[in-house]
Each structure stands twice: as structure tokens, then as C-alpha cells.
Scaffold this motif. Structure first.
Motif, PDB file in Angstrom:
ATOM      1  N   SER A 153      10.735   8.465  -6.410  1.00  0.00           N
ATOM      2  CA  SER A 153      10.208   8.886  -5.116  1.00  0.00           C
ATOM      3  C   SER A 153       8.689   8.807  -5.027  1.00  0.00           C
ATOM      4  N   ARG A 154       8.043   8.427  -6.088  1.00  0.00           N
ATOM      5  CA  ARG A 154       6.575   8.364  -6.068  1.00  0.00           C
ATOM      6  C   ARG A 154       6.104   7.135  -5.312  1.00  0.00           C
ATOM      7  N   SER A 155       4.983   7.291  -4.657  1.00  0.00           N
ATOM      8  CA  SER A 155       4.342   6.157  -4.007  1.00  0.00           C
ATOM      9  C   SER A 155       2.864   6.227  -4.341  1.00  0.00           C
ATOM     10  N   ALA A 156       2.215   5.104  -4.219  1.00  0.00           N
ATOM     11  CA  ALA A 156       0.799   5.042  -4.556  1.00  0.00           C
ATOM     12  C   ALA A 156      -0.012   5.940  -3.641  1.00  0.00           C
ATOM     13  N   GLY A 157      -0.832   6.799  -4.229  1.00  0.00           N
ATOM     14  CA  GLY A 157      -1.722   7.646  -3.445  1.00  0.00           C
ATOM     15  C   GLY A 157      -3.061   6.979  -3.222  1.00  0.00           C
ATOM     16  N   MET A 158      -3.277   5.859  -3.927  1.00  0.00           N
ATOM     17  CA  MET A 158      -4.540   5.128  -3.784  1.00  0.00           C
ATOM     18  C   MET A 158      -4.288   3.649  -4.074  1.00  0.00           C
ATOM     19  N   VAL A 159      -4.894   2.802  -3.267  1.00  0.00           N
ATOM     20  CA  VAL A 159      -4.771   1.358  -3.436  1.00  0.00           C
ATOM     21  C   VAL A 159      -6.158   0.746  -3.289  1.00  0.00           C
TER      22      VAL A 159
END
Length: 84
Positions: A16-22
Motif C-alpha cells: 500500500s505504500r506510494s512514493a512520498g517524494m519524486v
């Protein structure tokens, strides 16, 4: 250290994790808007999960950082001028 759940915040599972920074790097200005829009969509799940908005920071030389940021109200995207 950074993975400890806070009180009342469910712990995210790896699925369920998604990138918090790109980080976005572009050489051609014509690609910039699409690249930033893609990055905002990528970071959007993390921003929604934590109830934050999204900050886009121009760090110079065609490099931008797009991140979920607590200083931005939920549902908004804010652009920060260049820091370089």
C-alpha cells in the motif's frame, strides 16, 4: 527509525505504500508539464493517505522535487520558486 507508526495512523504495508517524494529531471521544457503532472499523480496517494498537499520545488538545472508536504493544505498543489 522512520517506519514507526504514529498513534492513530495505520502502518502502511509494502503493497500500500506510494512514493512520498519524486525527483523530476527534464532537458526539454516541452516535457516539463507532463513530467510534473505524472509526478503529482505518483505522490498523490501518499499525500491523500497523510492528509497533506503537494509541494513542487524547482531546484535548478531542469530538476524538480515533487513531494507530499505538511505545509501545503490537503488537496492543493503549491509551487515553490527555485532554490538554486
Amino acid at each position: 527509525m522512520y517506519d514507526r507508526p504514529r498513534a492513530g495512523v495505520p502502518r502502511a504495508t509494502p503493497e500500500s505504500r506510494s512514493a512520498g517524494m519524486v525527483e523530476v529531471r527534464v532537458r526539454d521544457k516541452a516535457q516539463l508539464q507532463q513530467a510534473l503532472a505524472d509526478a503529482v499523480r505518483t505522490v498523490g496517494d501518499a499525500a491523500e493517505r497523510y492528509g497533506t498537499g503537494i509541494m513542487i520545488t524547482d531546484v535548478g538545472d531542469g530538476c524538480y522535487v515533487v513531494r507530499a508536504h505538511p505545509a501545503v493544505p490537503y488537496g492543493l498543489v503549491r509551487e515553490q520558486p527555485g532554490m538554486a
